[in-house]
Scaffold this active site. Structure first.
Site, PDB file in Angstrom:
ATOM      1  N   SER A  57     -28.574 -10.977 -21.635  1.00 28.98           N
ATOM      2  CA  SER A  57     -28.224  -9.951 -22.620  1.00 28.98           C
ATOM      3  C   SER A  57     -27.471 -10.536 -23.801  1.00 28.98           C
ATOM      4  O   SER A  57     -27.321  -9.889 -24.827  1.00 28.98           O
ATOM      5  CB  SER A  57     -27.348  -8.899 -21.946  1.00 28.98           C
ATOM      6  OG  SER A  57     -26.078  -9.466 -21.666  1.00 28.98           O
ATOM      7  N   GLY A  58     -26.983 -11.756 -23.633  1.00 27.43           N
ATOM      8  CA  GLY A  58     -26.152 -12.316 -24.689  1.00 27.43           C
ATOM      9  C   GLY A  58     -24.678 -12.146 -24.377  1.00 27.43           C
ATOM     10  O   GLY A  58     -23.817 -12.720 -25.009  1.00 27.43           O
ATOM     11  N   GLY A  59     -24.372 -11.345 -23.356  1.00 32.76           N
ATOM     12  CA  GLY A  59     -22.979 -11.187 -22.920  1.00 32.76           C
ATOM     13  C   GLY A  59     -22.559 -12.392 -22.089  1.00 32.76           C
ATOM     14  O   GLY A  59     -23.403 -13.170 -21.633  1.00 32.76           O
ATOM     15  N   VAL A  60     -21.263 -12.513 -21.880  1.00 37.90           N
ATOM     16  CA  VAL A  60     -20.756 -13.711 -21.216  1.00 37.90           C
ATOM     17  C   VAL A  60     -21.239 -13.834 -19.767  1.00 37.90           C
ATOM     18  O   VAL A  60     -21.631 -14.925 -19.342  1.00 37.90           O
ATOM     19  CB  VAL A  60     -19.202 -13.812 -21.329  1.00 37.90           C
ATOM     20  CG1 VAL A  60     -18.515 -12.537 -21.002  1.00 37.90           C
ATOM     21  CG2 VAL A  60     -18.646 -14.910 -20.471  1.00 37.90           C
ATOM     22  N   ASP A  61     -21.282 -12.727 -19.029  1.00 38.78           N
ATOM     23  CA  ASP A  61     -21.609 -12.843 -17.606  1.00 38.78           C
ATOM     24  C   ASP A  61     -23.052 -13.305 -17.381  1.00 38.78           C
ATOM     25  O   ASP A  61     -23.300 -14.215 -16.597  1.00 38.78           O
ATOM     26  CB  ASP A  61     -21.368 -11.512 -16.879  1.00 38.78           C
ATOM     27  CG  ASP A  61     -19.923 -11.040 -17.024  1.00 38.78           C
ATOM     28  OD1 ASP A  61     -19.057 -11.893 -17.306  1.00 38.78           O
ATOM     29  OD2 ASP A  61     -19.669  -9.834 -16.885  1.00 38.78           O
ATOM     30  N   SER A  62     -23.976 -12.659 -18.092  1.00 37.07           N
ATOM     31  CA  SER A  62     -25.369 -13.073 -17.863  1.00 37.07           C
ATOM     32  C   SER A  62     -25.599 -14.478 -18.407  1.00 37.07           C
ATOM     33  O   SER A  62     -26.379 -15.249 -17.851  1.00 37.07           O
ATOM     34  CB  SER A  62     -26.359 -12.067 -18.437  1.00 37.07           C
ATOM     35  OG  SER A  62     -26.365 -12.084 -19.838  1.00 37.07           O
ATOM     36  N   LYS A  66     -13.143 -12.323 -14.531  1.00 39.85           N
ATOM     37  CA  LYS A  66     -13.651 -12.585 -15.874  1.00 39.85           C
ATOM     38  C   LYS A  66     -13.131 -13.910 -16.473  1.00 39.85           C
ATOM     39  O   LYS A  66     -13.888 -14.675 -17.052  1.00 39.85           O
ATOM     40  CB  LYS A  66     -13.241 -11.424 -16.784  1.00 39.85           C
ATOM     41  CG  LYS A  66     -13.957 -11.385 -18.104  1.00 39.85           C
ATOM     42  CD  LYS A  66     -15.276 -10.727 -17.915  1.00 39.85           C
ATOM     43  CE  LYS A  66     -16.053 -10.579 -19.195  1.00 39.85           C
ATOM     44  NZ  LYS A  66     -17.283  -9.824 -18.950  1.00 39.85           N
ATOM     45  N   HIS A  80       7.724  -7.621  -4.246  1.00 41.03           N
ATOM     46  CA  HIS A  80       6.362  -7.970  -4.677  1.00 41.03           C
ATOM     47  C   HIS A  80       6.350  -9.305  -5.421  1.00 41.03           C
ATOM     48  O   HIS A  80       6.664  -9.351  -6.608  1.00 41.03           O
ATOM     49  CB  HIS A  80       5.792  -6.855  -5.559  1.00 41.03           C
ATOM     50  CG  HIS A  80       5.441  -5.640  -4.782  1.00 41.03           C
ATOM     51  ND1 HIS A  80       4.205  -5.434  -4.226  1.00 41.03           N
ATOM     52  CD2 HIS A  80       6.194  -4.581  -4.404  1.00 41.03           C
ATOM     53  CE1 HIS A  80       4.192  -4.303  -3.554  1.00 41.03           C
ATOM     54  NE2 HIS A  80       5.400  -3.763  -3.656  1.00 41.03           N
ATOM     55  N   CYS A 116       5.413  -6.052   1.423  1.00 39.70           N
ATOM     56  CA  CYS A 116       5.762  -4.636   1.420  1.00 39.70           C
ATOM     57  C   CYS A 116       5.110  -3.912   2.614  1.00 39.70           C
ATOM     58  O   CYS A 116       5.463  -4.191   3.754  1.00 39.70           O
ATOM     59  CB  CYS A 116       5.409  -4.018   0.065  1.00 39.70           C
ATOM     60  SG  CYS A 116       6.191  -2.430  -0.198  1.00 39.70           S
ATOM     61  N   TYR A 117       4.127  -3.047   2.393  1.00 37.70           N
ATOM     62  CA  TYR A 117       3.473  -2.379   3.526  1.00 37.70           C
ATOM     63  C   TYR A 117       2.934  -3.414   4.518  1.00 37.70           C
ATOM     64  O   TYR A 117       2.972  -3.211   5.731  1.00 37.70           O
ATOM     65  CB  TYR A 117       2.332  -1.483   3.022  1.00 37.70           C
ATOM     66  CG  TYR A 117       1.610  -0.744   4.130  1.00 37.70           C
ATOM     67  CD1 TYR A 117       2.125   0.425   4.653  1.00 37.70           C
ATOM     68  CD2 TYR A 117       0.415  -1.239   4.657  1.00 37.70           C
ATOM     69  CE1 TYR A 117       1.478   1.096   5.680  1.00 37.70           C
ATOM     70  CE2 TYR A 117      -0.247  -0.580   5.682  1.00 37.70           C
ATOM     71  CZ  TYR A 117       0.278   0.595   6.184  1.00 37.70           C
ATOM     72  OH  TYR A 117      -0.364   1.258   7.200  1.00 37.70           O
ATOM     73  N   GLU A 139       3.860 -10.914  -6.396  1.00 34.78           N
ATOM     74  CA  GLU A 139       2.686 -11.065  -7.263  1.00 34.78           C
ATOM     75  C   GLU A 139       2.907 -10.534  -8.675  1.00 34.78           C
ATOM     76  O   GLU A 139       2.129 -10.834  -9.575  1.00 34.78           O
ATOM     77  CB  GLU A 139       1.468 -10.372  -6.621  1.00 34.78           C
ATOM     78  CG  GLU A 139       1.522  -8.845  -6.561  1.00 34.78           C
ATOM     79  CD  GLU A 139       2.298  -8.288  -5.364  1.00 34.78           C
ATOM     80  OE1 GLU A 139       3.122  -9.019  -4.794  1.00 34.78           O
ATOM     81  OE2 GLU A 139       2.078  -7.115  -5.006  1.00 34.78           O
ATOM     82  N   GLY A 147       0.843  -1.193   0.000  1.00 33.24           N
ATOM     83  CA  GLY A 147       0.000   0.000   0.000  1.00 33.24           C
ATOM     84  C   GLY A 147       0.868   1.229   0.000  1.00 33.24           C
ATOM     85  O   GLY A 147       2.063   1.156   0.297  1.00 33.24           O
TER      86      GLY A 147
END
Ligand code: XMP
Length: 512
Positions: free
Chosen positions: A221-226, A368, A167, A81-82, A169, A54
């Protein structure tokens, strides 16, 4: 409940990256605010704790702290780190400014491998970004690695608690992922068994418990999430889920037909053609935020009407949303006082204000790429899983200025040519989002010896990880040439095509 790694957030730009790395190691984790209590962690079945980095200094007034009991030995802890400074500070060590910030690569000399550094060479490259460092170790801790500048680049209590100044990550620390995995598998002792199949199994059980014998509705909606959220809920409760697909008249070419063909046979699907309603309310509207507001309002109205028609005993009591983890994190950390509103990113499918429905958000803990893997597990076709994001207001914000059916038709043709050529050239997956924009500019051209006065179409293709910043994609000239020549030849009223070479910021991805 699934054993969870808690990541306490101290405001590092890498906090989400830590979460990604843990998840990629097939271990379930969640990000918590730094003032979480040990009781909260226990309730979530937390088995190990990572303290993020941070920007603060532990001695700053108002520096984010920690409930000391979390680092007193009850849990294995990795402070980064922090996070390392904070652990040293609260456990009785001393942290001080370095004088000069250290930013960039350093060589880590490992003095004691132990569980955390097992498998690493005696010297490894590690990425540094800090102004403070641990000057005096807390009682019971010892240094286990150093750099040229820092005698304590990593510390350990000889058992379960570690701190690293670098770090692990980030990709600039080449063996960082091994350090994180050593912490997870060797120190905490979890196994990497959090797979898409395991997620589906757990999510189905949870959804069944949540919905019971009730019914649910979902705006598809046709999107991936829905699509993934709906498929998951359908797997849990079968045809007690009704999906509503609302054709706003603002969809791309063939989109409505594709959604119906893909999901019609698998889900109980109601297809509503509401294009007349949307287009008549949008007639003559120029302002993009006004367009968004009208579309949002109308969507909810249509959705409510459809939900009201669903004939189930007692009506639908739950509403399924495709909310994913970054949405949850963003809405928690959003500070409306300090950030200006650029656009209202209204996600079509919002909760109708006066409906008493309970939210079901089965993807609220997934990133995602994890949503896509779960979708593959549920046998959702690849072209839906890898679709570029499409804004809720659809083509309404890609026809600049007032919209009508004619302009939408022109845009649809140009856009589908662009996407078709991108796919054929294997560029579709290399860009995060690509589309055509119909501008209000008309320009003079010449076609077959005649003067034309036609539309100007702009092409936009961007690369980005998070859609907060973006760069324009360096598409090959010959691909741009093919797209441009097909558009001016195949779309009657367009005589000029330009490619948008603006990054975000200062531009945004969409034009409106
Ligand atoms: P901008 O244009 O702000 O877009 O750089 C960033 C991402 O958000 C999408 N976007 C929207 N999504 N409703 C949505 O659901 C909206 O009103 C909206 N406006 C922009 C945009 O397509 C990009 O992926």
């Amino acid at each position: 409940m699934r054993p969870t790694i808690a990541i306490l957030d101290y405001g590092s730009q890498y906090t989400q990256v830590i979460a990604r790395r843990v998840r990629e190691s097939r271990v379930y984790c969640e990000i918590f605010p730094h003032d979480v209590t040990p009781e909260d962690l226990e309730a979530q079945d937390v088995v190990g704790v990572i303290l993020s980095g941070g920007p603060a200094s532990v001695y700053d007034a108002g520096a984010p702290g920690i409930d000391k009991r979390i680092v007193e030995g009850r849990w294995p802890v990795l402070g980064i780190c922090y996070g390392m400074h904070l652990m040293a500070h609260v456990l009785g060590g001393e942290v001080a400014p370095e004088g000069k910030r250290e930013y960039g690569p350093a060589t880590l000399s490992i003095e004691e491998h132990g569980a955390l550094f097992e498998g690493l060479a005696p010297h490894e490259r590690a990425w540094m970004s800090h102004g403070d460092s641990v000057q005096r170790l807390p009682p019971g801790f010892r240094a286990i690695a150093a750099t040229e500048r820092l005698p304590t680049a990593a510390m350990s209590d000889g058992a379960k608690r570690f701190g690293v100044q670098f770090h692990p990550e980030v990709a600039h620390t080449p063996r960082g992922i091994d350090v994180l995995r050593n912490f997870l598998y060797r120190v905490v002792g979890v196994t990497g068994d959090w797979t898409p199949a395991a997620f589906v199994e757990e999510a189905v059980a949870e959804i069944r418990a949540e919905i019971g014998e009730g019914h649910a509705i979902c705006a598809l909606s046709g999107g991936v999430d829905s699509a993934v959220a709906a498929s998951l809920v359908a797997k849990a409760i079968g045809d007690r889920l009704t999906c509503v697909f609302i054709d706003t008249g603002l969809m791309r070419a063939n989109e409505a037909a594709e959604v119906v063909a893909t999901f019609g046979p698998k889900l109980r699907l109601v297809h509503v053609d509401a294009s007349d309603r949307f287009l008549s309310r949008l007639a003559g509207v120029e302002d993009p935020e006004r367009k968004r507001a009208i579309i949002g309002e109308e969507f909810i109205r249509v959705f409510e009407e459809e939900a009201g028609k669903i004939e189930v005993a007692g009506g639908a009591a739950h509403i399924v949303h495709g909310t994913i983890y970054p949405d949850v994190i963003e809405s928690k950390s959003r500070d409306s006082k300090t950030s200006a509103r650029i656009k209202t990113h209204h996600n079509v499918g919002g909760l109708p204000a006066d409906m008493t429905l309970r939210n079901v958000e089965p993807l609220r803990r997934l990133f995602k790429d994890e949503v896509r893997r779960v979708g593959a597990e549920l046998a959702i076709p690849e072209d839906i899983l890898w679709r570029h994001p499409f804004p809720g207001p659809g083509l309404a914000v890609r026809v600049v200025g007032p919209i009508d059916r004619e302009k939408l038709g022109v845009l649809r043709c140009a856009d589908s040519i662009f996407l078709e050529e991108l796919r054929a050239a294997d560029w579709y997956r290399k860009v995060a989002q690509a589309f055509a924009v119909l501008t209000p500019v008309r320009s003079v051209g010449v076609q077959g010896d005649f003067r034309t006065y036609g539309y100007l179409v702009a092409l936009r293709a961007v690369t980005t990880d998070d859609f907060m910043t973006a760069d324009w994609a360096r598409l090959p000239y010959d691909l741009l040439e093919r797209v441009s020549s097909r558009i001016v030849n195949e779309v009657p009223s367009v005589n000029r095509v330009v490619y948008d070479v603006s990054s975000k910021p200062p531009a945004t991805i969409e034009w409106e």
